[in-house]
Design a protein around this motif. Sequence first.
Motif, PDB file in Angstrom:
ATOM      1  N   LYS A 162       8.137  -3.277  37.581  1.00  0.00           N
ATOM      2  CA  LYS A 162       7.555  -4.537  37.727  1.00  0.00           C
ATOM      3  C   LYS A 162       7.483  -5.306  36.217  1.00  0.00           C
ATOM      4  O   LYS A 162       8.117  -6.474  36.356  1.00  0.00           O
ATOM      5  N   GLN A 163       7.327  -4.493  35.244  1.00  0.00           N
ATOM      6  CA  GLN A 163       7.544  -5.154  33.876  1.00  0.00           C
ATOM      7  C   GLN A 163       8.916  -5.236  33.521  1.00  0.00           C
ATOM      8  O   GLN A 163       8.991  -6.446  32.982  1.00  0.00           O
ATOM      9  N   LEU A 164       9.803  -4.524  33.974  1.00  0.00           N
ATOM     10  CA  LEU A 164      11.304  -4.837  33.804  1.00  0.00           C
ATOM     11  C   LEU A 164      11.467  -6.124  34.676  1.00  0.00           C
ATOM     12  O   LEU A 164      12.463  -7.044  33.934  1.00  0.00           O
ATOM     13  N   ARG A 165      11.311  -6.319  35.901  1.00  0.00           N
ATOM     14  CA  ARG A 165      11.653  -7.429  36.605  1.00  0.00           C
ATOM     15  C   ARG A 165      11.091  -8.822  36.070  1.00  0.00           C
ATOM     16  O   ARG A 165      11.708  -9.802  35.658  1.00  0.00           O
ATOM     17  N   HIS A 166       9.898  -8.611  35.546  1.00  0.00           N
ATOM     18  CA  HIS A 166       9.028  -9.778  34.864  1.00  0.00           C
ATOM     19  C   HIS A 166       9.780 -10.268  33.596  1.00  0.00           C
ATOM     20  O   HIS A 166       9.835 -11.141  33.512  1.00  0.00           O
ATOM     21  N   ALA A 167      10.085  -9.229  32.661  1.00  0.00           N
ATOM     22  CA  ALA A 167      10.839  -9.506  31.193  1.00  0.00           C
ATOM     23  C   ALA A 167      12.233  -9.954  31.815  1.00  0.00           C
ATOM     24  O   ALA A 167      12.828 -10.958  30.889  1.00  0.00           O
ATOM     25  N   GLU A 168      13.115  -9.667  32.721  1.00  0.00           N
ATOM     26  CA  GLU A 168      13.937  -9.989  33.120  1.00  0.00           C
ATOM     27  C   GLU A 168      14.188 -11.465  33.641  1.00  0.00           C
ATOM     28  O   GLU A 168      15.198 -12.341  33.152  1.00  0.00           O
ATOM     29  N   ARG A 169      13.134 -11.854  34.357  1.00  0.00           N
ATOM     30  CA  ARG A 169      13.060 -13.191  34.639  1.00  0.00           C
ATOM     31  C   ARG A 169      12.954 -14.169  33.431  1.00  0.00           C
ATOM     32  O   ARG A 169      13.263 -15.090  33.279  1.00  0.00           O
ATOM     33  N   GLU A 170      11.988 -13.572  32.480  1.00  0.00           N
ATOM     34  CA  GLU A 170      11.476 -14.454  31.322  1.00  0.00           C
ATOM     35  C   GLU A 170      12.743 -14.489  30.246  1.00  0.00           C
ATOM     36  O   GLU A 170      12.610 -15.152  29.137  1.00  0.00           O
TER      37      GLU A 170
END
Length: 440
Positions: free
Chosen positions: A292-300
């Motif tokens: 989940k953190q990876l997906r969030h960071a990828e978006r940002e």
Amino acid sequence: MASASIPRPQVLTERALSALERFSHIEAVSGIVLLLAAMIALIWANSPFADSYEHFWNTQLTLGLGDFSVSRSLHFLVNDGLMTIFFLVVGAEIRQEIRDGALANMRLATLPLGAALGGVLMPAIIYTLLNHGSEASAGWAVPTATDIAFAVGVLALLGKSIPSGVRILLLALAIIDDIVAILIIAVFYTVSLDYLGLLVVVGGLLLVLIFQRMGIGKAYAYVLPGAIVWFGLLKTGVHPTLAGVILGLMAPVNSKPAVERPLDTIGRTFHELMERFSQTGDNPQAVAKPLKQLRHAEREVLPPVQRIQVGLHPWVAYGVMPLFALANAGVSLGGANLDEAVSQSVFVGIILALVLGKPLGVILASLALVKLNICTLPDGVTWKGVVLVGLLAGIGFTMSIFIAALAFSDPALLSSAKLSVLAASTIAAMIGLIWGKVKF
């Protein structure tokens, strides 16, 4: 765990999707798709099935809840609904250019700004001189617009012989052109204002700002405030597609503040993920949080203003704009009735304004700015490049047809305007291609 053998249908599907993705990012292709949609509409509207064209786009869609219901046509859905997405991308592009592009400072913006204004004023003057005092004068703004997708698509057909500076100048000019067109729509084609609608708009914008301050970055969260702004503008009397421009201009140019940079988060989370996989195997619960953190960071990694452009561009280029062309380019050649003097004036005025007025305005304005030492030509751009930009600026299409639909309530005049926009855009594109092939 990686599969030892991948099924051949999956391999073929992945290859096809990869090729389709690469194909979709070729700028010339979107222009070709737009042209094909316009041709289909034109053929359909002049075929034995012409009645079905009007019937289809006037089909009413009804949304109801209890005693409350709203009924709108497919044509309205495309022109007033889906085109909001197009304007959202335009607004985001303008915001990006103001931040760190061709509009970042006056030194960079002077030439495209002056050229764009010249390309707006000259066509408007030519059209007005030909149609002053007649019913046709309402269409003075029709030939002032430039179609970004078509113009850039035609430029891409000329290949790598065209200097990158010419493309940047054309893009900057077209973006400024869109800003002017948006202002024209807001100021000159808004009949009356319902101030209660403005309160709704302000409420929607405040909700957007609150969401941004809360750090909400997911796009779907902004659908509700965006819909509120759209409805408020519709109630106000301003064309509701301007909601897209407003929201695009409000898009943040930086990722939201965070304790850790997105790239650092990706690196750290990736290592954490690998460790958990090695310790727990394929246990989904153990890796859920780092994923989940990876997906969030990828978006940002990309700021919202760029995510809007990257995420929506394919949908706009291959969905919204072709649908707009299909819904609006279906001009009945019989319905235009060019035997009437007023229809002839509209037809001739728009063609002369786009094909002659656009390049003349762009070239003369650029020449004046350079000769007065107000600015210089960009690196790699010569006067033959400026001429090419001026010629391609005569491709009006999307925005010109859009404005024509607002300017003319008479179906005969609207048909003449649409037909002349199609003819003028085709002529401008052909002249631009010939000039580009001969001079570059």
